[in-house]
Design a protein around this motif. Sequence first.
Motif, PDB file in Angstrom:
ATOM      1  N   ARG A 203       0.773  -1.190   0.013  1.00 13.69           N
ATOM      2  CA  ARG A 203       0.102  -0.058  -0.081  1.00 13.69           C
ATOM      3  C   ARG A 203       0.897   1.164  -0.025  1.00 13.69           C
ATOM      4  N   ARG A 204       2.028   1.436   0.675  1.00 13.33           N
ATOM      5  CA  ARG A 204       2.943   2.424   0.817  1.00 13.33           C
ATOM      6  C   ARG A 204       3.558   2.402  -0.727  1.00 13.33           C
ATOM      7  N   VAL A 205       3.690   1.517  -1.397  1.00 10.69           N
ATOM      8  CA  VAL A 205       4.298   1.626  -2.745  1.00 10.69           C
ATOM      9  C   VAL A 205       3.057   2.361  -3.771  1.00 10.69           C
ATOM     10  N   ALA A 206       2.059   1.559  -3.295  1.00  6.80           N
ATOM     11  CA  ALA A 206       1.019   1.960  -4.370  1.00  6.80           C
ATOM     12  C   ALA A 206       0.461   3.543  -3.943  1.00  6.80           C
ATOM     13  N   TRP A 207       0.716   4.049  -2.928  1.00  8.26           N
ATOM     14  CA  TRP A 207       0.518   5.471  -2.450  1.00  8.26           C
ATOM     15  C   TRP A 207       1.280   6.507  -3.338  1.00  8.26           C
ATOM     16  N   GLU A 208       2.731   5.886  -3.557  1.00  5.99           N
ATOM     17  CA  GLU A 208       3.511   6.930  -3.972  1.00  5.99           C
ATOM     18  C   GLU A 208       3.943   6.502  -5.632  1.00  5.99           C
ATOM     19  N   ALA A 209       3.541   5.492  -6.070  1.00  2.32           N
ATOM     20  CA  ALA A 209       4.177   4.982  -7.225  1.00  2.32           C
ATOM     21  C   ALA A 209       3.660   6.077  -8.610  1.00  2.32           C
ATOM     22  N   ALA A 234      -6.043  -1.192  -3.918  1.00  2.00           N
ATOM     23  CA  ALA A 234      -5.209  -0.104  -3.458  1.00  2.00           C
ATOM     24  C   ALA A 234      -4.596   0.644  -4.830  1.00  2.00           C
ATOM     25  N   LEU A 235      -4.367   0.044  -5.882  1.00  2.00           N
ATOM     26  CA  LEU A 235      -3.939   0.389  -7.060  1.00  2.00           C
ATOM     27  C   LEU A 235      -4.736   1.477  -7.647  1.00  2.00           C
ATOM     28  N   ARG A 236      -5.948   1.218  -7.718  1.00  2.00           N
ATOM     29  CA  ARG A 236      -7.134   1.744  -8.245  1.00  2.00           C
ATOM     30  C   ARG A 236      -7.464   3.295  -7.513  1.00  2.00           C
ATOM     31  N   ARG A 237      -7.333   3.174  -6.021  1.00  2.00           N
ATOM     32  CA  ARG A 237      -7.632   4.099  -5.140  1.00  2.00           C
ATOM     33  C   ARG A 237      -6.476   5.185  -5.303  1.00  2.00           C
ATOM     34  N   ASN A 238      -5.332   4.752  -5.925  1.00  3.22           N
ATOM     35  CA  ASN A 238      -4.208   5.754  -6.021  1.00  3.22           C
ATOM     36  C   ASN A 238      -3.886   6.236  -7.530  1.00  3.22           C
ATOM     37  N   GLY A 239      -5.086   5.972  -8.539  1.00  7.71           N
ATOM     38  CA  GLY A 239      -5.162   6.400  -9.741  1.00  7.71           C
ATOM     39  C   GLY A 239      -4.590   5.535 -10.854  1.00  7.71           C
ATOM     40  N   LEU A 240      -4.202   4.370 -10.490  1.00  6.76           N
ATOM     41  CA  LEU A 240      -3.583   3.662 -11.518  1.00  6.76           C
ATOM     42  C   LEU A 240      -4.574   2.465 -11.868  1.00  6.76           C
ATOM     43  N   ARG A 241      -4.526   2.130 -13.198  1.00  6.63           N
ATOM     44  CA  ARG A 241      -5.102   1.036 -13.678  1.00  6.63           C
ATOM     45  C   ARG A 241      -4.774  -0.322 -13.354  1.00  6.63           C
ATOM     46  N   ALA A 242      -5.586  -1.074 -12.917  1.00  6.84           N
ATOM     47  CA  ALA A 242      -4.978  -2.219 -12.230  1.00  6.84           C
ATOM     48  C   ALA A 242      -5.304  -3.610 -13.003  1.00  6.84           C
ATOM     49  N   ASP A 247       0.296 -17.284 -13.109  1.00  2.00           N
ATOM     50  CA  ASP A 247       1.064 -18.388 -13.959  1.00  2.00           C
ATOM     51  C   ASP A 247       0.671 -19.430 -13.221  1.00  2.00           C
ATOM     52  N   ASP A 248      -0.111 -20.687 -13.792  1.00  2.00           N
ATOM     53  CA  ASP A 248      -0.234 -21.573 -13.152  1.00  2.00           C
ATOM     54  C   ASP A 248       0.805 -22.530 -12.867  1.00  2.00           C
ATOM     55  N   GLU A 249       1.792 -22.496 -13.863  1.00  2.00           N
ATOM     56  CA  GLU A 249       2.966 -23.459 -13.773  1.00  2.00           C
ATOM     57  C   GLU A 249       3.844 -23.116 -12.388  1.00  2.00           C
ATOM     58  N   LEU A 250       3.926 -21.840 -12.249  1.00  3.10           N
ATOM     59  CA  LEU A 250       4.802 -21.185 -11.137  1.00  3.10           C
ATOM     60  C   LEU A 250       3.893 -20.960 -10.062  1.00  3.10           C
ATOM     61  N   GLU A 251       2.537 -21.360  -9.853  1.00  2.00           N
ATOM     62  CA  GLU A 251       1.696 -20.996  -8.851  1.00  2.00           C
ATOM     63  C   GLU A 251       2.073 -19.500  -8.213  1.00  2.00           C
ATOM     64  N   ALA A 252       1.973 -18.687  -9.247  1.00  4.35           N
ATOM     65  CA  ALA A 252       2.312 -17.212  -8.729  1.00  4.35           C
ATOM     66  C   ALA A 252       1.368 -16.462  -9.472  1.00  4.35           C
ATOM     67  N   THR A 253       1.201 -15.119  -8.744  1.00  5.54           N
ATOM     68  CA  THR A 253       0.236 -14.153  -9.159  1.00  5.54           C
ATOM     69  C   THR A 253       1.052 -12.817  -8.868  1.00  5.54           C
ATOM     70  N   ALA A 254       0.762 -11.867  -9.917  1.00  9.22           N
ATOM     71  CA  ALA A 254       1.183 -10.678  -9.943  1.00  9.22           C
ATOM     72  C   ALA A 254       0.221  -9.579 -10.147  1.00  9.22           C
ATOM     73  N   VAL A 255       0.317  -8.410  -9.721  1.00 10.90           N
ATOM     74  CA  VAL A 255      -0.674  -7.127  -9.733  1.00 10.90           C
ATOM     75  C   VAL A 255       0.453  -6.153 -10.493  1.00 10.90           C
ATOM     76  N   LEU A 256      -0.583  -5.519 -11.467  1.00  8.18           N
ATOM     77  CA  LEU A 256       0.399  -4.401 -12.252  1.00  8.18           C
ATOM     78  C   LEU A 256      -0.644  -3.118 -11.903  1.00  8.18           C
ATOM     79  N   GLY A 257       0.160  -2.267 -11.847  1.00  8.63           N
ATOM     80  CA  GLY A 257      -0.526  -0.867 -11.799  1.00  8.63           C
ATOM     81  C   GLY A 257      -0.055   0.106 -12.863  1.00  8.63           C
ATOM     82  N   HIS A 258      -0.958   0.690 -14.092  1.00  7.22           N
ATOM     83  CA  HIS A 258      -0.656   1.513 -15.271  1.00  7.22           C
ATOM     84  C   HIS A 258      -0.825   2.651 -14.661  1.00  7.22           C
ATOM     85  N   ARG A 259       0.242   3.648 -14.809  1.00  7.64           N
ATOM     86  CA  ARG A 259      -0.128   4.888 -14.987  1.00  7.64           C
ATOM     87  C   ARG A 259      -0.797   5.292 -16.253  1.00  7.64           C
TER      88      ARG A 259
END
Length: 259
Positions: A203-209, A234-242, A247-259
Amino acid sequence: MSHSLAVRDEALRALRAAGCVFAEDELAVLCEAAAGDDQRLRELTGRRVVGEPLEQVIGWADFCGVRVTVRPGVFVPRPRTRVLVEAAVPYAEAGGLVVDLCCGSGAVGLAVRRRVPAVVLVAADLEPRAVACARENLAGIGEVYEGDLFAALPAAVRGRVGVLLANVPYVPTRHLPLMPAEAREFEPEVALDGGEDGLDVFRRVAWEASVWLAPGGVVLSECAESQVGAATEALRRNGLRAEVVTDDELEATAVLGHR
């Protein structure tokens, strides 16, 4: 120079007794690191059997096909974090600025730069041992700063970041005692503890990103599947498009915030 059969057998028995599931594979890696020195093999095996991560014992990790130096006390890059590298590469452009925040050993930024060599790479971490390790890995190809999140970065990069890699800690505090001992005992807590729900640092990162991103820039962070809703909010609240990448193979999830 090869190790004596007796010492190899002794090491293998010790690894098996310690519960190392892939004891034979680990022994092969330890033998390579010991380079034929039987006493050195005993020392390395002794560190491993008390739970120290193999990567810290041998001094490196294979991350995205890159051999990354990993020193004792430094967070070990996880294979699943490749999801950040794969998601970031399409946005990394020649001459563009890539920042690796909470960089640890510098593995994520290094892997992106290996795929897009012409990027300008800047990294930062709060933990002094991580900073020293990242400076080894990024020597000659990137600048590494010590400090708390964006406060560590030079003012000159403000508003110019094309790709912001933020591999922040995201384990909820109450779950730390449930983590494997090799993480709890040999990695810095600051690299693991994400606060009450695991998203305090995020959230701190999203606030300033958005202030640090260039127009069209993107911030990327790994999270647990159960955290996706709160992280994207958290990304949307700070003006970023989420955006969410899985990746099912890696069993991994990432979130991206676009300016």
